[in-house]
Design a protein around this motif. Structure first.
Motif, PDB file in Angstrom:
ATOM      1  N   MET A 178     -20.101-115.147 -49.915  1.00 19.76           N
ATOM      2  CA  MET A 178     -19.499-113.790 -50.704  1.00 19.76           C
ATOM      3  C   MET A 178     -20.651-112.821 -51.118  1.00 19.76           C
ATOM      4  N   ALA A 179     -21.927-113.331 -51.571  1.00 19.19           N
ATOM      5  CA  ALA A 179     -22.975-112.631 -52.012  1.00 19.19           C
ATOM      6  C   ALA A 179     -23.467-111.607 -50.779  1.00 19.19           C
ATOM      7  N   ILE A 180     -23.505-112.164 -49.442  1.00 22.78           N
ATOM      8  CA  ILE A 180     -24.110-111.624 -48.383  1.00 22.78           C
ATOM      9  C   ILE A 180     -23.001-110.406 -48.184  1.00 22.78           C
ATOM     10  N   ALA A 181     -21.660-110.656 -48.127  1.00 22.14           N
ATOM     11  CA  ALA A 181     -20.696-109.929 -47.749  1.00 22.14           C
ATOM     12  C   ALA A 181     -20.779-108.662 -48.820  1.00 22.14           C
ATOM     13  N   MET A 182     -20.813-108.830 -50.050  1.00 25.82           N
ATOM     14  CA  MET A 182     -21.074-107.597 -51.128  1.00 25.82           C
ATOM     15  C   MET A 182     -22.244-106.939 -50.719  1.00 25.82           C
ATOM     16  N   GLN A 183     -23.507-107.549 -50.309  1.00 26.24           N
ATOM     17  CA  GLN A 183     -24.640-106.906 -50.169  1.00 26.24           C
ATOM     18  C   GLN A 183     -24.399-105.993 -48.928  1.00 26.24           C
ATOM     19  N   LEU A 184     -23.887-106.581 -47.999  1.00 29.23           N
ATOM     20  CA  LEU A 184     -23.540-105.605 -46.782  1.00 29.23           C
ATOM     21  C   LEU A 184     -22.706-104.422 -47.161  1.00 29.23           C
ATOM     22  N   MET A 185     -21.630-104.625 -47.711  1.00 26.65           N
ATOM     23  CA  MET A 185     -20.747-103.315 -48.352  1.00 26.65           C
ATOM     24  C   MET A 185     -21.705-102.348 -49.104  1.00 26.65           C
ATOM     25  N   THR A 242     -15.373-104.252 -56.772  1.00 25.64           N
ATOM     26  CA  THR A 242     -15.092-104.275 -55.537  1.00 25.64           C
ATOM     27  C   THR A 242     -14.906-105.750 -55.169  1.00 25.64           C
ATOM     28  N   ALA A 243     -15.444-106.695 -55.791  1.00 30.94           N
ATOM     29  CA  ALA A 243     -15.439-108.024 -55.513  1.00 30.94           C
ATOM     30  C   ALA A 243     -14.095-108.481 -56.131  1.00 30.94           C
ATOM     31  N   ASP A 244     -14.121-108.121 -57.468  1.00 29.09           N
ATOM     32  CA  ASP A 244     -12.543-108.440 -58.139  1.00 29.09           C
ATOM     33  C   ASP A 244     -11.244-108.094 -57.035  1.00 29.09           C
ATOM     34  N   LYS A 245     -11.482-106.791 -56.774  1.00 31.53           N
ATOM     35  CA  LYS A 245     -10.123-106.528 -55.878  1.00 31.53           C
ATOM     36  C   LYS A 245      -9.961-107.376 -54.383  1.00 31.53           C
ATOM     37  N   ASN A 246     -11.199-107.644 -53.917  1.00 33.05           N
ATOM     38  CA  ASN A 246     -10.899-108.310 -52.664  1.00 33.05           C
ATOM     39  C   ASN A 246     -10.938-109.772 -52.889  1.00 33.05           C
TER      40      ASN A 246
END
Length: 418
Positions: free
Chosen positions: A210-217, A37-41
């Protein structure tokens, strides 16, 4: 004099080669951080972590280090402070107010470290295709645009899954919880504490946000970009093996693109979706094309456990005995615009001829919709480009089109299907 002239000419050639014009390379293999998910975004950020010289240049910059330390300090403070509502916890992790200053500093870092940055851009960013719409730009400008997309993408995710704002497609992509509820506020505080515990790993200026964004997803069970991946080693492997053996001269069209139609209730496949499949199956069985691309994600109803593309593949195989090797699954698209865009992505990445037209095969109502000029306008508005060229309606159920390489470009406005 000849030696000096040689070096001048070599430098000019090098500048031309490394500045613009290079884009997608079919032989390039995408790198992975372990988080699809992180790689694609945020593929730029994946590459930085894999490129020590570039990462070091960013870590050693005092302005960026100050920014990082400030964010880590805020993160630590939120573990014990009285802030509990989304706005008070998350507002300091947005990029919007800092982006102009940071982009200026990042450009300075690039200019002082051109060799490793240019190597990363030319060997990874450009050939990946993720930034294909920037291919004609110089490395300097391409990188600035890529940074901007990363910043915007993180802000989008925090707005949508942290603050609960209705963003681009709220009916199917919105936050899963009431963001001001006590339970969600507890989740946000726990996210802060969890990230603070691994703060040593958040070692580049962008990583806290970025870590917060990924945690929210993750908190909203939004891992759609990673589901069924890697496609080429799993559900699409039989089709990819068949692609290598296909005699394309036997066919008028390269593929039949079959869009989904999400049900309003929790069932595997809607009646409208079955009609779409019937139309595509008739074209395939008539020999129009060697492959059907079923396209559709986990969309309707909200947080559906069923994937449209997978369910359409099952239907085609069970009802029409179409082999798995003739069906390419595109399981991420959430709209008619991205049905075509994502199908084109697979056409290009799987080595299907791009000088052959494909068919968009669907119901009469959706054919009329996709054939209209208003659909072109929607693509331009939402994607910024047309994901096809030479679009031509052939019948009540089919539209012919040619692929467009800009479809490879990732979209920061759509984190569930970037």
């Amino acid at each position: 004099m000849k030696t000096k002239l040689f070096y001048i000419l070599s430098y000019i050639i090098l500048c031309v080669v490394t500045s613009a014009g290079q884009g997608y390379n079919e032989n390039y293999r995408l790198l992975s951080s372990g988080d699809i998910t992180a790689d694609k975004n945020f593929y730029l950020l994946t590459l930085i972590d894999k490129t020590p010289e570039v990462k070091t240049a960013l870590v050693n910059n005092h302005v960026l280090t100050h920014h990082l330390n400030n964010k880590l300090g805020i993160l630590k403070a939120h573990v014990t402070d009285t802030c509990s509502y989304p706005g008070s916890l998350l507002n300091d992790f947005f990029w919007e107010k800092d982006s102009s200053l940071l982009l200026k500093e990042l450009n300075s870092v690039y200019l002082k470290n051109k060799e490793p940055f240019d190597k990363m851009i030319n060997e990874h960013l450009r050939p990946s295709g993720y930034y294909q719409r920037f291919a004609d730009l110089s490395n300097e400008v391409l990188l600035t645009n890529a940074w901007h997309q990363c910043f915007y993408g993180m802000d989008y995710i925090i707005n949508q899954y942290g603050l609960g704002k209705k963003m681009r497609y709220p009916h199917i992509d919105s936050v899963s919880y009431v963001v001001n509820s006590r339970s969600y506020r507890v989740v946000l505080k726990d996210i802060m504490a969890s990230l603070d515990e691994i703060s040593a790993d958040l070692d580049v200026f962008y990583k806290p946000s970025m870590a917060i964004a990924m945690q929210l997803m993750q908190a909203n069970d939004r891992n759609e970009p990673a589901r069924l991946e890697p496609l080429e080693h799993g559900i699409n492997r039989p089709a990819i093996e068949q692609i290598r053996k296909t005699d394309w001269k036997k066919y008028k069209y390269a593929t039949i693109v079959l869009p989904g139609a999400g049900p309003s209730i929790e069932i595997p496949l809607s009646h409208e979706g079955k009609i779409h499949c019937d139309v595509a199956a008739r074209r395939y069985l008539a020999g129009d094309a060697p492959f059907i691309i079923t396209s559709g994600g986990y969309c309707y109803p909200f947080q559906s456990p069923y994937n449209e593309a997978v369910e359409m593949k099952k239907y085609l195989m069970e009802k029409y005995n179409i082999p798995a090797s003739a069906i390419i699954v595109e399981p991420h698209a959430r709209h008619t615009t991205t049905n075509i865009r994502n199908a084109v992505r697979l056409i290009i990445r799987y080595g299907i001829p791009t000088d052959m037209p494909s068919l968009f095969a669907t119901s009469m109502s959706q054919t009329k919709y996709a054939a209209a000029d208003s659909f072109d306008a929607r693509n331009l508005r939402e994607l910024g480009y047309l994901p096809y060229r030479n679009k031509k309606q052939l019948s009540n159920h089919t539209i012919a089109f040619y692929p467009v390489i800009d479809c490879l470009h990732m979209d920061p406005y759509d984190p569930l299907d970037p």
